[in-house]
Write an enzyme that holds these catalytic residues in place. Structure first.
Site, mmCIF file in Angstrom:
data_model
loop_
_atom_site.group_PDB
_atom_site.id
_atom_site.type_symbol
_atom_site.label_atom_id
_atom_site.label_comp_id
_atom_site.label_asym_id
_atom_site.label_seq_id
_atom_site.Cartn_x
_atom_site.Cartn_y
_atom_site.Cartn_z
ATOM 1 N N ASP A 22 0.832 -1.210 0.000
ATOM 2 C CA ASP A 22 0.000 0.000 0.000
ATOM 3 C C ASP A 22 0.864 1.257 0.000
ATOM 4 O O ASP A 22 1.749 1.406 0.840
ATOM 5 C CB ASP A 22 -0.917 -0.021 1.228
ATOM 6 C CG ASP A 22 -1.946 1.105 1.200
ATOM 7 O OD1 ASP A 22 -2.263 1.614 0.106
ATOM 8 O OD2 ASP A 22 -2.426 1.473 2.292
ATOM 9 N N HIS A 23 0.605 2.149 -0.934
ATOM 10 C CA HIS A 23 1.367 3.394 -1.073
ATOM 11 C C HIS A 23 2.866 3.145 -1.250
ATOM 12 O O HIS A 23 3.690 3.919 -0.750
ATOM 13 C CB HIS A 23 1.112 4.348 0.105
ATOM 14 C CG HIS A 23 -0.233 4.997 0.022
ATOM 15 N ND1 HIS A 23 -1.396 4.334 0.348
ATOM 16 C CD2 HIS A 23 -0.606 6.238 -0.356
ATOM 17 C CE1 HIS A 23 -2.419 5.154 0.175
ATOM 18 N NE2 HIS A 23 -1.974 6.307 -0.258
#
Lengths: 136, 140
Positions: free
Chosen positions: B80-81
Site C-alpha cells: 500500500d502506497h
C-alpha cells in the site's frame, strides 16, 4: 451450454450468536457481529443458471419465471426482514453470507425445471461475497 | 458443504515497467507509456477467494478478521502506497500485475493457514484485471 445470471436485491438485518459458546467466545469469534440487537446489510444476489438454448424460444430459462421464483423464494422471505428471526433455516445456523448462499441454493434448486442452478453468489457488501455451487 | 468467500481490498501503488536487459527502444516498444522513467500509479483492487467447508459452529469458511489481519500485516503493509520497483520482491522481476499476483500468492501460500486460497484477482484499472490460482486453471 449457456449460462445466464439474474440479480436481485434485499436488505435485511442479522446477528451472529452461537448458543453453545460463552458470551466471551461469541465476542471473540464474531466480534461486532455478535451484538444481539443486530445490524443490517444491503445484499445483492446473483443467481446463475445453465442449460441448452431451447430452439423454439431461444431461451435457456424463462426470465419471467426465474424472476418470480427469486421474488417468492428470496425477496419476499428476506427483504426488510431479520434473518435470524424470520427465515426458519437461519434460526438454527449462523446467518453468515456463506450460509445465506446455501439457504438460497436450497430454496431455488427444487423450483427450477428447464435450467439447472449453477451458482448462487451473495454480496453482503461491495467488498465481500460468497459463492455456493451445490455439493461438489 | 463447500463454499467460496471473496474479500476485496484496495491499495494504491506506483510502478514502472522497464527491463534493463532491453535497449531503450525495446523497452519503449514493449512497455510504451508504462516505461516512463518516473513511474506511474494505479488504484489496485485485490480480491482474495478462499474455499472450504462451512464450519457448523461459526457458519464460516474463514474467519474474516483472521483474513483481514493477515492481508493487513503481510500484503497491505508491504504494497500500500509503495513504489513496487523499490521492493525486494521486484528487484529481479518486472512489477507487472501478473508478477504481483504471483508474489501475493506466494505470501499467502507461505503464511496463511486460516483457509485454503482458491484464487486471487487483481484489478489494475477498471479495464484490466488478472487472476491467478497458483498456476492451476482458474475455475469456480
Amino acid at each position: 451450454m449457456i449460462y445466464l445470471t439474474r440479480k436481485a436485491e434485499f436488505s435485511a438485518s442479522h446477528y451472529y450468536h452461537n448458543p453453545k459458546f460463552t458470551a466471551e467466545e461469541n465476542q471473540r469469534v464474531f466480534g461486532k457481529c455478535s451484538n444481539l440487537n443486530g445490524h443490517g446489510h444491503n445484499y445483492t444476489l446473483e443467481v446463475t443458471v445453465k442449460g441448452e438454448v431451447d430452439e423454439r424460444t431461444g431461451f435457456v430459462v424463462d426470465l419471467k419465471q426465474l424472476k418470480d421464483i427469486l421474488e417468492s423464494e428470496v425477496v419476499a422471505a428476506m427483504d426488510h426482514r431479520h434473518l435470524n428471526k424470520e427465515v426458519p433455516e437461519l434460526s438454527t445456523r449462523i446467518p453468515t453470507v456463506e450460509n445465506i448462499a446455501v439457504v438460497i441454493w436450497n430454496r431455488l434448486s427444487p423450483k427450477l425445471n428447464t435450467a439447472k442452478l449453477h451458482r448462487v453468489r451473495v454480496y453482503e457488501s461491495d467488498d465481500l461475497y460468497a459463492d455456493f455451487l451445490g455439493e461438489e | 458443504m463447500k463454499a467460496y468467500l471473496t474479500r476485496r481490498y484496495r491499495f494504491p501503488a506506483s510502478h514502472r515497467l522497464h527491463n534493463p536487459a532491453m535497449s531503450e527502444a525495446e523497452n519503449c516498444e514493449v512497455y510504451g507509456k508504462c516505461s516512463n522513467p518516473h513511474g506511474h500509479g494505479h488504484n489496485y483492487a485485490l480480491e482474495i477467494t478462499v474455499s472450504g467447508a462451512i464450519d457448523n459452529e461459526t457458519g464460516m469458511v474463514c474467519n474474516l478478521s483472521a483474513l483481514d489481519e493477515f492481508v493487513q500485516q503481510n500484503v497491505l503493509s508491504v504494497f500500500d502506497h509503495a513504489n513496487l520497483n523499490t521492493l525486494p520482491a521486484f528487484s529481479q522481476q518486472i512489477p507487472s500485475t501478473e508478477n504481483l499476483c504471483r508474489e501475493i500468492d506466494r505470501i499467502f501460500r507461505k503464511g496463511f493457514n486460516a483457509a485454503k486460497l482458491n484464487k486471487l484477482r487483481i484489478e489494475e484499472t477498471a479495464k484490466n484485471s488478472f487472476e491467478y490460482a497458483g498456476g492451476a486453471e482458474v475455475r469456480e
